[in-house]
Design an enzyme around this catalytic site. Structure first.
Site, PDB file in Angstrom:
ATOM      1  N   LYS A 257       0.825  -1.231   0.000  1.00 38.52           N
ATOM      2  CA  LYS A 257       0.000   0.000   0.000  1.00 38.52           C
ATOM      3  C   LYS A 257       0.844   1.259   0.000  1.00 38.52           C
ATOM      4  O   LYS A 257       0.475   2.269  -0.597  1.00 38.52           O
ATOM      5  CB  LYS A 257      -0.962   0.014   1.193  1.00 38.52           C
TER       6      LYS A 257
ATOM      7  N   GLY B  35      -1.601 -10.315   8.807  1.00 42.37           N
ATOM      8  CA  GLY B  35      -1.157 -11.676   9.090  1.00 42.37           C
ATOM      9  C   GLY B  35      -0.906 -12.440   7.805  1.00 42.37           C
ATOM     10  O   GLY B  35      -1.396 -12.083   6.735  1.00 42.37           O
TER      11      GLY B  35
ATOM     12  N   GLU C 212       4.230  -3.758  10.474  1.00 41.89           N
ATOM     13  CA  GLU C 212       5.164  -3.446   9.396  1.00 41.89           C
ATOM     14  C   GLU C 212       6.594  -3.667   9.910  1.00 41.89           C
ATOM     15  O   GLU C 212       6.832  -3.729  11.123  1.00 41.89           O
ATOM     16  CB  GLU C 212       5.007  -1.977   8.982  1.00 41.89           C
TER      17      GLU C 212
ATOM     18  N   LYS D  86      -3.709   3.366   3.173  1.00 43.45           N
ATOM     19  CA  LYS D  86      -4.831   2.538   2.703  1.00 43.45           C
ATOM     20  C   LYS D  86      -6.048   3.418   2.402  1.00 43.45           C
ATOM     21  O   LYS D  86      -6.772   3.185   1.429  1.00 43.45           O
ATOM     22  CB  LYS D  86      -5.165   1.481   3.756  1.00 43.45           C
TER      23      LYS D  86
HETATM   24  N1  HSE Z   1       0.839  -3.741   9.308  1.00 45.48           N
HETATM   25  C1  HSE Z   1      -0.409  -3.896   8.631  1.00 45.48           C
HETATM   26  C2  HSE Z   1      -1.516  -3.976   9.664  1.00 45.48           C
HETATM   27  C3  HSE Z   1      -0.370  -5.133   7.796  1.00 45.48           C
HETATM   28  O1  HSE Z   1      -1.219  -4.145  10.846  1.00 45.48           O
HETATM   29  O2  HSE Z   1      -2.684  -3.840   9.319  1.00 45.48           O
HETATM   30  C4  HSE Z   1      -1.519  -5.276   6.850  1.00 45.48           C
HETATM   31  O3  HSE Z   1      -1.511  -4.253   5.886  1.00 45.48           O
END
Ligand code: HSE
Length: 431
Positions: A105, A302, A190, A205
């Site tokens: 993203k 996940g 991340e 997002k």
């Molecule tokens: N780090 C992101 C989250 C992973 O926790 O939603 C999924 O995009």
């Protein structure tokens, strides 16, 4: 049955899940794609770290050129994180004539126009279901299933890590740092969890959803954003005491004055769908003018949920469905006239403020006066003793509806009052 080759670039948490599905579920994938899919290349710089999938010998290498130069590779599944290297890999894949599937993203939020133009020029496609909401099919829902609608609003929990942290703190009184570490261990966060907790990931997002649902081209850095990193257990307890849960909510709302976009920790009333979202689950509430309200709920982070979305995109690309949607949607195109974005300062809202103050006779008056000067009425105000110091107190204020501009200016001025001890904690309050 026709045979095709696929290259997987980026063999991290999600890449390992994708490799496992491709290696173990060949017949299921072949049925969907109507092609026999061979995972022919797995490319990563790191050839040493042990992953939780065993690849056939010789599959893993650091040789991207070999994969891109193979004319039988139809799709590159690009799961490299970040923006710089990921951008150049995607451009090279498109230039080599490959269709691309990605979960990145940050890359789309930063370089969507360039990458989508490039794909269109070359007659290639980019599929990105896994970039928003993990395993939830939100891109397909908005991009295909709701195309008869004018989307009116989206209120969404889009970061699994933040939701996991908030719900663990709420339910078990867990310590913030411990839960962040657990989210990393579980593969939700991340590589740099700052991107999760400061709201950047959810904002990237939201920028993608703004383009998809409203044709709005917006730099994600221009979207008003607050993370959960300034929240303390006291905020969660205050919220619970007033009948709310705190969730990191990304909002896109089409009003008469334009599209309102923001990401903020938000008080959501107990009993509402967003308040019930627990752990690494995400939820997306969409209102369309024809369909009415709609709720999507599922695991937003996940390995397996994200791999589910990636492999579905791969199947759609191989079956020819992605090309139809990709061309019809014409995303990040210069020809698309999106809705205007409402100026950040004008976005309306109710707010929760928590202040740490040194007690003095006219503290309440001074704070109330600043809020009044910024056209912000107080709905309720409570002060509680600081257990560690009798000279200090916590103050919690719920405002009536005001604007981002008013509250930002008011908080800036309140923080300068000599008896205010620390930066104010601010949350939005959902209607
Ligand atoms: N780090 C992101 C989250 C992973 O926790 O939603 C999924 O995009």
């Amino acid at each position: 049955m026709e045979k095709v080759k696929v290259a997987l670039v980026g063999f991290g948490t999600i890449g390992s899940g994708v490799a496992r599905l491709l290696l173990e579920e060949g017949p299921r994938i072949a049925r969907g794609a109507r092609k026999q899919v061979e995972l022919a290349y797995v490319v990563d710089k790191d050839l040493k770290t042990k992953r939780n999938v065993t690849l056939p010998d010789g599959l893993l290498s650091d040789d991207l050129d070999r994969a891109l130069n193979d004319p039988d590779v139809e799709v590159v599944v690009q799961l490299v994180g970040g923006t710089d290297a990921a951008r150049s890999i995607m451009l090279r894949a498109l230039d080599s004539g490959k269709n691309v599937v990605t979960a990145n993203k940050a890359l789309l939020a930063a370089h969507g126009p360039e990458l989508f133009d490039k794909a269109r020029q070359l007659g290639r496609t980019i599929a990105f279901e896994a970039a928003v909401g993990g395993g939830i099919p939100v891109i397909a829902t908005i991009g295909q299933s709701l195309t008869a609608n004018r989307i009116e609003s989206i209120d969404a929990i889009l970061n699994g890590t933040c939701n996991f942290i908030l719900s663990e703190m709420e339910q078990h009184g867990s310590d913030y740092e411990d839960v962040v570490a657990e989210a990393q261990r579980l593969g939700y966060a991340e590589a740099d969890p700052t991107m999760d907790v400061d709201g950047s990931d959810a904002t990237q997002k939201l920028a993608i959803l703004a383009q998809l649902a409203f044709g709005a081209s917006v730099d994600w850095k221009d979207i008003p954003r607050m993370g959960i990193d300034s929240l303390a257990a006291a905020d969660i307890q205050c919220a619970q005491g007033m009948g709310y849960s705190i969730r990191l909510v990304a909002t896109a709302r089409l009003g008469t004055a334009g599209l309102e976009l923001c990401v903020a920790p938000t008080f959501v009333s107990e009993g509402t769908p967003l308040a019930g979202v627990q752990g690494a689950f995400n939820a997306v509430q969409i209102v369309g003018d024809a369909v009415g309200p709609l709720l999507l709920h599922g695991l937003g982070a996940g390995q397996n949920p994200t791999a589910s979305a990636v492999v579905a995109d791969l199947i759609d690309t191989l079956a020819g469905r992605t090309a139809i949607t990709f061309n019809a949607l014409n995303l990040w195109s210069k020809q698309t006239v999106g809705v205007p974005i409402r100026a950040l300062r004008e976005i309306p809202g109710r707010f929760y403020l928590r202040l740490d103050i040194e007690t003095q006779v006219d503290a309440v008056n001074q704070i109330a006066r600043v809020l009044q000067e910024h056209n912000t009425a107080i709905d309720s105000l409570a002060q509680y003793e600081d257990e560690e110091s009798e000279d200090r107190a916590g103050m919690v204020i719920m405002t009536q509806e005001t604007t981002e501009g008013n509250i930002t200016d008011a908080v800036g001025q309140i923080e300068k009052l000599p008896f205010v001890q620390a930066e104010a904690v601010r949350c939005r309050v959902a209607d």
